[in-house]
Design a protein around this motif. Structure first.
Motif, PDB file in Angstrom:
ATOM      1  N   LYS A  85     -63.912  20.183  28.742  1.00  0.00           N
ATOM      2  CA  LYS A  85     -65.015  20.465  27.809  1.00  0.00           C
ATOM      3  C   LYS A  85     -64.908  21.862  27.212  1.00  0.00           C
ATOM      4  O   LYS A  85     -65.802  22.282  26.469  1.00  0.00           O
ATOM      5  CB  LYS A  85     -66.361  20.328  28.546  1.00  0.00           C
ATOM      6  N   LYS A  86     -63.815  22.576  27.562  1.00  0.00           N
ATOM      7  CA  LYS A  86     -63.608  23.948  27.075  1.00  0.00           C
ATOM      8  C   LYS A  86     -64.749  24.874  27.497  1.00  0.00           C
ATOM      9  O   LYS A  86     -65.186  25.754  26.741  1.00  0.00           O
ATOM     10  CB  LYS A  86     -63.409  23.967  25.560  1.00  0.00           C
ATOM     11  N   LEU A  87     -65.220  24.654  28.727  1.00  0.00           N
ATOM     12  CA  LEU A  87     -66.227  25.514  29.341  1.00  0.00           C
ATOM     13  C   LEU A  87     -65.574  26.367  30.411  1.00  0.00           C
ATOM     14  O   LEU A  87     -64.835  25.851  31.250  1.00  0.00           O
ATOM     15  CB  LEU A  87     -67.332  24.685  30.000  1.00  0.00           C
ATOM     16  N   SER A  88     -65.821  27.659  30.388  1.00  0.00           N
ATOM     17  CA  SER A  88     -65.380  28.484  31.507  1.00  0.00           C
ATOM     18  C   SER A  88     -66.491  28.496  32.568  1.00  0.00           C
ATOM     19  O   SER A  88     -67.652  28.195  32.266  1.00  0.00           O
ATOM     20  CB  SER A  88     -65.062  29.910  31.052  1.00  0.00           C
ATOM     21  N   ILE A  89     -66.116  28.811  33.790  1.00  0.00           N
ATOM     22  CA  ILE A  89     -67.098  28.942  34.873  1.00  0.00           C
ATOM     23  C   ILE A  89     -67.304  30.435  35.083  1.00  0.00           C
ATOM     24  O   ILE A  89     -66.471  31.117  35.671  1.00  0.00           O
ATOM     25  CB  ILE A  89     -66.632  28.227  36.150  1.00  0.00           C
TER      26      ILE A  89
END
Length: 352
Positions: A85-89
């Motif tokens: 989802k092209k989300l960083s944590i």
């Protein structure tokens, strides 16, 4: 007041806490990630309870919170879902009730064992930031030593352990904390810890909720002084924050408001939570959705330090009565992004 230009706020990266969306057991973590990403957020704060819930879901049984052998592969799956989802944590949270236990007691051993396990999870999910909430264990709890020097020592030790992996510690005041309910308390502790990887997790709700709001009063305000004096006192506190906290010691600002609770909450502990803890748990909408705290004042104080790092939506909205709120996650995430954008614009001093 120094200028806070709207143009400068466009560079602020936006995150969403995974624990603060969803109102039904069918609102799974993969779906949460999908709607958060679709709404335009670039990262998440990953909540440990979300890791547990997802582990239980895919394993079809309850996984113990200290069973890292089984949790680490699940954390790896979550990392892959975020990458898709092209989300960083951005951060792992909430690491609570860590500091202040007597040396040699089982609670302290368990706290450090938990720290080791959570650092393994951080390695797998690819984040370098651990949120630590200021202890909210009651002072009369057996084996708990609410001693500032012990608290500083514990956090210094944890910072050193994190540093070995190039990880950072984001220390947050919780407005019902036993020893550090306001921004100045945690800042004094962070200064005393004196480690380059130990900084602040500031929060609009926790800051205004500790110094300005009170869910146990009919006015919803702190009532030990007049309303005009309360405003003067709060303004002075925000000015002090802006003048004294270096921007590089702020790791993120969490954003939420609060409902004025009517009738007021009872000023006692219920279900293990003090009144302000219950307020935090259930009565925190997104900005401009029925709240009443001076959250823009908090954000402006943070921005006046020069900070332009993560703004992260962290809301716990069970409605004005705290009894629950039903919504569709996709539209809710979109509203959260609209709310965050409006919040940024309203914090600028060059916008009408």
């Amino acid at each position: 007041m120094s200028q806070i230009t709207f143009a400068s706020l466009q560079q602020i990266p936006l995150s969403y806490a995974s624990c603060s969306i969803g109102c039904d057991p069918t609102d799974t973590l993969p779906r949460k990630l999908e709607v958060i990403a679709a709404a335009g957020f670039k990262a998440i704060e990953l909540s440990f309870p979300d890791i547990l819930d997802y582990a239980n879901q895919i394993q079809g049984r309850q996984i113990a919170p200290d069973n890292y052998t089984e949790l680490l592969p699940v954390a790896d799956q979550i990392r892959k879902l975020c990458e898709e989802k092209k989300l960083s944590i951005m951060m792992l949270q909430p690491f609570s009730n860590f500091e202040g236990w007597h040396r040699g007691v089982v609670e302290r051993e368990e706290a450090f064992a938990r720290a080791t396990g959570w650092m393994e999870i951080m390695h797998v999910i690819g984040t370098d930031l651990l949120q630590v909430g200021a202890t909210d264990t009651p002072k009369d709890t057996p084996n708990f030593k609410c001693n500032k020097e012990e608290i500083i020592s514990d956090l210094r030790t944890l910072s050193d352990l994190l540093s070995k992996r190039n990880y950072r510690l984001a220390y947050e005041n919780w407005c019902w904390s036993t020893h550090a309910p306001d921004w100045k308390s945690v800042w004094e502790i962070v200064k005393a810890v004196d480690r380059p990887n130990c900084g602040l997790c500031l929060d609009t709700f926790q800051t205004a909720g500790s110094e300005w709001g009170d869910p146990t009063t009919s006015s919803g305000l702190v009532e030990d002084v007049s309303k005009s004096e309360l405003k003067n006192r709060f303004d002075a506190s925000m000015d002090e924050l802006a003048r004294t906290v270096p921007a590089d010691k702020i790791y993120l600002l969490q954003v939420s408001d609060a409902y004025k609770v009517q009738p007021p909450l009872e000023d006692k502990t219920i279900g293990g939570l003090r009144a302000k803890g219950r307020w935090s748990h259930d009565y925190r909408p997104m900005p401009y959705d029925g709240g009443y705290l001076p959250i823009e004042d908090v954000a402006r104080a943070v921005l006046r330090t020069g900070f332009r790092g993560w703004f992260s939506m962290e809301i716990f909205d069970s409605g004005p009565t705290g009894s629950g709120k039903k919504y569709e996650m996709g539209s809710y995430a979109n509203r959260a992004m609209e709310s965050m954008q409006a919040f940024l614009k309203n914090c600028a001093t060059d916008c009408e």
